[in-house]
Design a protein around this motif. Sequence first.
Motif, PDB file in Angstrom:
ATOM      1  N   SER A  58      17.624  63.437  67.311  1.00 46.39           N
ATOM      2  CA  SER A  58      17.093  62.074  67.277  1.00 46.39           C
ATOM      3  C   SER A  58      17.487  61.261  68.495  1.00 46.39           C
ATOM      4  O   SER A  58      17.006  60.130  68.671  1.00 46.39           O
ATOM      5  CB  SER A  58      17.575  61.360  66.001  1.00 46.39           C
ATOM      6  N   GLY A  59      18.372  61.813  69.333  1.00 46.60           N
ATOM      7  CA  GLY A  59      18.696  61.140  70.591  1.00 46.60           C
ATOM      8  C   GLY A  59      19.964  60.322  70.573  1.00 46.60           C
ATOM      9  O   GLY A  59      20.161  59.467  71.446  1.00 46.60           O
ATOM     10  N   ARG A  85      17.062  60.186  61.983  1.00 48.62           N
ATOM     11  CA  ARG A  85      15.605  60.142  61.986  1.00 48.62           C
ATOM     12  C   ARG A  85      15.110  59.717  63.363  1.00 48.62           C
ATOM     13  O   ARG A  85      15.785  58.957  64.071  1.00 48.62           O
ATOM     14  CB  ARG A  85      15.101  59.152  60.930  1.00 48.62           C
ATOM     15  N   LEU A  86      13.945  60.206  63.708  1.00 49.21           N
ATOM     16  CA  LEU A  86      13.358  59.809  64.988  1.00 49.21           C
ATOM     17  C   LEU A  86      13.003  58.336  64.962  1.00 49.21           C
ATOM     18  O   LEU A  86      12.544  57.805  63.949  1.00 49.21           O
ATOM     19  CB  LEU A  86      12.114  60.648  65.268  1.00 49.21           C
ATOM     20  N   LEU A 112      13.431  71.805  70.347  1.00 48.38           N
ATOM     21  CA  LEU A 112      12.334  72.245  69.482  1.00 48.38           C
ATOM     22  C   LEU A 112      12.384  71.545  68.128  1.00 48.38           C
ATOM     23  O   LEU A 112      11.340  71.230  67.548  1.00 48.38           O
ATOM     24  CB  LEU A 112      12.393  73.762  69.294  1.00 48.38           C
ATOM     25  N   THR A 113      13.601  71.289  67.632  1.00 47.46           N
ATOM     26  CA  THR A 113      13.738  70.573  66.368  1.00 47.46           C
ATOM     27  C   THR A 113      13.215  69.149  66.488  1.00 47.46           C
ATOM     28  O   THR A 113      12.586  68.623  65.555  1.00 47.46           O
ATOM     29  CB  THR A 113      15.212  70.555  65.923  1.00 47.46           C
ATOM     30  N   ARG A 114      13.441  68.523  67.627  1.00 44.87           N
ATOM     31  CA  ARG A 114      12.900  67.174  67.831  1.00 44.87           C
ATOM     32  C   ARG A 114      11.374  67.198  67.766  1.00 44.87           C
ATOM     33  O   ARG A 114      10.754  66.363  67.099  1.00 44.87           O
ATOM     34  CB  ARG A 114      13.365  66.615  69.174  1.00 44.87           C
ATOM     35  N   GLY A 121       8.091  65.340  60.289  1.00 44.58           N
ATOM     36  CA  GLY A 121       8.946  64.342  59.664  1.00 44.58           C
ATOM     37  C   GLY A 121      10.418  64.699  59.742  1.00 44.58           C
ATOM     38  O   GLY A 121      10.805  65.767  60.209  1.00 44.58           O
ATOM     39  N   SER A 122      11.248  63.773  59.246  1.00 43.58           N
ATOM     40  CA  SER A 122      12.698  63.910  59.359  1.00 43.58           C
ATOM     41  C   SER A 122      13.376  64.153  58.017  1.00 43.58           C
ATOM     42  O   SER A 122      14.585  63.944  57.885  1.00 43.58           O
ATOM     43  CB  SER A 122      13.293  62.645  60.002  1.00 43.58           C
TER      44      SER A 122
END
Length: 392
Positions: A58-59, A85-86, A112-114, A121-122
């Motif tokens: 999610s950064g 969550r994104l 890749l997961t992002r 969705g998350s």
Amino acid sequence: MDNHSETPKTRKSQTQSLTALSLTLLALLLSLGVVIRIANLDQKIFWVDEVATAIRASGYTKAEVTAQLTDGSLHSPADLLAYQRLSPDRSLSQTLNALTRSPEHAPLYFLLTRFWMQAFGSTVGAIRSFSVLCSLLVLPCLVWLCRELFRPCSPTSALAPIGSTAAALMAVSPFFVAYAQEARPYSFWLLTIVLCSGALLRAVRRNSRLSWAIYALTLLVSLYTSLLTVLLAAGQAMYVFAIQPHRSILRRYQWAISATLVGFLPWVWVIWHQSDALTTNTTWMRTPMQPFAMIAIWLYSFAVLFFDVPVVAQWSWIALLQATIATMVLTVMGTALYRMAQLPHQVRLFLAALCGPIPFTLILLDLIFQGQAIAGNNAGPKQRPMKPINRT
């Protein structure tokens, strides 16, 4: 006379019946493997390492989350979930920044997961479903790997049963099922290992530029998935030189390895510049461990491939029972290894190069530093503390 004339027909009928039974059993095992990977996927505890996956993808960095959640204010579960969550204000560059702060984890799986989270969705089920997909893709790739490995020494009719049996065993292995349901890189890494191993065998057999390019690409993908692939690559190098191939094969192998190393230089640069973070983040590997606990985890790490019980790291009668069962499983595995000695020399070399370098290097590190390298690299949710996270 009639009885003698019917004997070949009877034997043929029995052989066909056994073949049909074997195929049915293999199909049931494969089907069971699919079902148990999907069942209750979103109901199992989303444990701390999976939380780390969601946070990085999610950064967010660990430092950011820690600073914002330890400000003295009262935080709700929604505040905690926001970091998993994104968010529109967290771009791909921030995910890359978060990944460089943990250089011990190669970045590809998390990137890749992002992208997977952006598409699906998350939620817990959505994040974990990427690992499920990877673990299912491993099964046909394993069949292909077995075909490449046993092609020189087995009749064509025997190749399919060998690969199908290997895939069926992996489908219901507690070890691989557990990691198939985790939002962690292991299933994707296994997929890359099987692919680059099969690609190596194919490249040695065909010795074409395309086949070696494919090997270089799959090995590079595996390196960007786990740094432990370095040990796998070392084992593959020993295999290639041990079989004493034609000089043209060695030249193209060296070209493939050189291209792979050049492609991996960006992450080598990250590791070099984040060496302090690497040392800090891997402190747990050097945490002292009692000899009994170390041996218990070694036994568990191998036995769990076929038999799953929670590891007990302190002396008790339950620990003794579990160690006995694990030893029995290891005895069966040892018998299989003994039978492996009857395989052709080239097959034995490849299996040793594939299965030996990673576990034995981790065991050696544990013995030298009295740490828990193999424990940490094989610990799943049954071995580490878990934190229930309500993500509804």
